[in-house]
Design an enzyme around this catalytic site. Sequence first.
Site, short mmCIF file in Angstrom:
data_model
loop_
_atom_site.label_atom_id
_atom_site.label_comp_id
_atom_site.label_asym_id
_atom_site.label_seq_id
_atom_site.Cartn_x
_atom_site.Cartn_y
_atom_site.Cartn_z
N ASP A 93 19.56 45.23 -16.59
CA ASP A 93 18.12 45.31 -16.47
C ASP A 93 17.76 46.75 -16.14
O ASP A 93 18.62 47.55 -15.78
CB ASP A 93 17.62 44.34 -15.38
CG ASP A 93 16.14 44.02 -15.57
OD1 ASP A 93 15.60 43.26 -14.76
OD2 ASP A 93 15.54 44.53 -16.54
N ASP A 269 18.96 34.44 -18.99
CA ASP A 269 19.78 34.71 -17.80
C ASP A 269 19.16 34.06 -16.59
O ASP A 269 17.92 33.90 -16.54
CB ASP A 269 19.83 36.22 -17.53
CG ASP A 269 18.59 36.63 -16.72
OD1 ASP A 269 17.55 36.86 -17.38
OD2 ASP A 269 18.64 36.62 -15.48
N CYS A 307 32.46 16.33 -17.77
CA CYS A 307 32.83 17.75 -17.84
C CYS A 307 34.35 17.92 -17.77
O CYS A 307 35.01 17.23 -17.00
CB CYS A 307 32.18 18.48 -16.65
SG CYS A 307 32.53 20.25 -16.63
N CYS A 309 35.78 20.94 -17.11
CA CYS A 309 36.06 22.24 -16.51
C CYS A 309 37.15 22.13 -15.45
O CYS A 309 37.54 21.03 -15.04
CB CYS A 309 34.79 22.84 -15.91
SG CYS A 309 34.40 22.28 -14.25
N CYS A 312 36.09 20.00 -12.38
CA CYS A 312 35.98 18.55 -12.64
C CYS A 312 37.32 17.94 -13.01
O CYS A 312 37.52 16.73 -12.86
CB CYS A 312 34.97 18.31 -13.76
SG CYS A 312 33.30 18.78 -13.26
N HIS A 338 31.85 25.49 -11.97
CA HIS A 338 31.34 24.33 -12.74
C HIS A 338 29.92 24.57 -13.26
O HIS A 338 29.62 24.29 -14.43
CB HIS A 338 31.33 23.05 -11.89
CG HIS A 338 30.51 21.97 -12.53
ND1 HIS A 338 30.96 21.22 -13.60
CD2 HIS A 338 29.22 21.59 -12.32
CE1 HIS A 338 30.00 20.40 -14.00
NE2 HIS A 338 28.93 20.61 -13.26
C1 NEZ Z 1 21.28 41.45 -13.44
C2 NEZ Z 1 19.91 41.00 -13.89
C3 NEZ Z 1 19.14 40.20 -13.05
C4 NEZ Z 1 17.88 39.76 -13.47
C5 NEZ Z 1 17.41 40.13 -14.73
C6 NEZ Z 1 16.04 39.67 -15.20
C7 NEZ Z 1 14.97 40.15 -14.22
C8 NEZ Z 1 13.56 39.79 -14.68
C9 NEZ Z 1 13.05 38.51 -14.45
N1 NEZ Z 1 13.63 37.46 -13.82
C10 NEZ Z 1 12.69 36.46 -13.82
N2 NEZ Z 1 11.56 36.86 -14.46
C11 NEZ Z 1 11.76 38.16 -14.84
C12 NEZ Z 1 10.91 39.08 -15.48
C13 NEZ Z 1 11.40 40.38 -15.71
C14 NEZ Z 1 10.57 41.39 -16.33
O1 NEZ Z 1 9.39 41.16 -16.69
N3 NEZ Z 1 11.10 42.62 -16.52
C15 NEZ Z 1 12.38 42.91 -16.15
N4 NEZ Z 1 12.84 44.15 -16.39
N5 NEZ Z 1 13.21 42.00 -15.57
C16 NEZ Z 1 12.73 40.74 -15.33
C17 NEZ Z 1 18.17 40.94 -15.57
C18 NEZ Z 1 19.43 41.37 -15.15
#
Ligand code: NEZ
Length: 372
Positions: A93, A269, A307, A309, A312, A338
């Site tokens: 990120d 994620d 599962c 895994c 489990c 898990h």
């Molecule tokens: C290691 C890692 C942790 C978290 C993330 C995503 C984190 C994340 C958001 N998480 C929930 N909602 C989110 C919105 C945004 C967003 O608008 N912009 C960015 N740059 N990241 C978000 C990316 C990488």
Amino acid sequence: MPLKYELIKKDKYTNARVGVIHTASGDIPTPIFMPVGTVGTVKTMTVDDLKEMGAKIILGNTYHLYLKPGMDIMKKAGGLHKFMNWDRPILTDSGGFQVFSLADNRKISEDGVMFRSHIDGSKHFFTPEKSIEIQNDIHSDIMMSFDECVDANASYDYVKNSMERTLRWAKRGLDYHKANSHPDQSLFGIVQGGMFKDLREISARETVAMDFDGYSIGGLSVGETKEEMIDILNFTTPLLPEDKPRYNMGVGTPDYLFESFEAGIDMADCVLPTRIARNGTALTSEGRVVIKNATYKEDFSPLDPECDCYTCSNYSRAYLRHLVNAKEILGARLLSYHNLYFLLKMCENIREAIMNDSFLDYKKEFYEKYGY
Ligand SMILES: Cc1ccc(CCc2c3nc[nH]c3cc3c(=O)[nH]c(N)nc23)cc1
């Protein structure tokens, strides 16, 4: 070369699709769930655990890694892949989201964001260029543009001004990336605009016009209702090009993953699987299991009967309950393994269902058994 997205099959009845993202660090089948490894580790998992469970890409965090261990060590290590011995793709990120969710006394300006470390209070300044530079030092395969993620109930005027600044930051980051990043590194643009469809449309069109390697939908999973999330998601996703990967940030629970993939999202994620594991909760085919409940005291059956895994296949609910109640680290580790396996396997099943034009059938079957 930057990543290449290969579209393999579109589901007959929904916007869901199967594809492969080809990167220099390896191929990523989509739709895919990406385990979060904030400070260079997916908590309690070894890289062999991650490979064994089928993880194809993990996430690293610019904000956290920049503060600890810091870029001096990261550069001397030769980047995060070498540092943590993970030779598959890493997505990072851009740090802006974490500054706003973790750092102290943040100050935002046109140039960037001033903040104090949540660890030792030291003062730092992130700009779009600095964010790309840090992601370069990490040797990230897929980088995110520096953006401001506004919360779900921000005013129209605030969201409009913020979204327009995020577009200017995206351009600055892209220019820096083109001049400084390694050719194997890819950069995603991030669509903002809050809960306002007119702002979402402007953000999507202007971001796509800059021609990134992929696109994230930001500003969701930040406290809005499920209906709002799905509404914005279904409005925004079709505005993104079909021939590039689409990433819905911060998702999530099984239903949010199903809704995202049904809308045409390829990547997601969330910290959920490892975070709830540390609190003693498991995701199973029959819904959530809060393992410390007395119900499981003498339940010697597997955590999830469906599962296969490691957890489990080798341990009972009674044993897992005992570990969690005794606050044994092995409890967090076995439940994390898990929960991650469960979401990765669910994505594998979703890919198979899309190949057979039976995504909706699988979703219905999963929801009924899970208890949605
Ligand atoms: C290691 C890692 C942790 C978290 C993330 C995503 C984190 C994340 C958001 N998480 C929930 N909602 C989110 C919105 C945004 C967003 O608008 N912009 C960015 N740059 N990241 C978000 C990316 C990488």
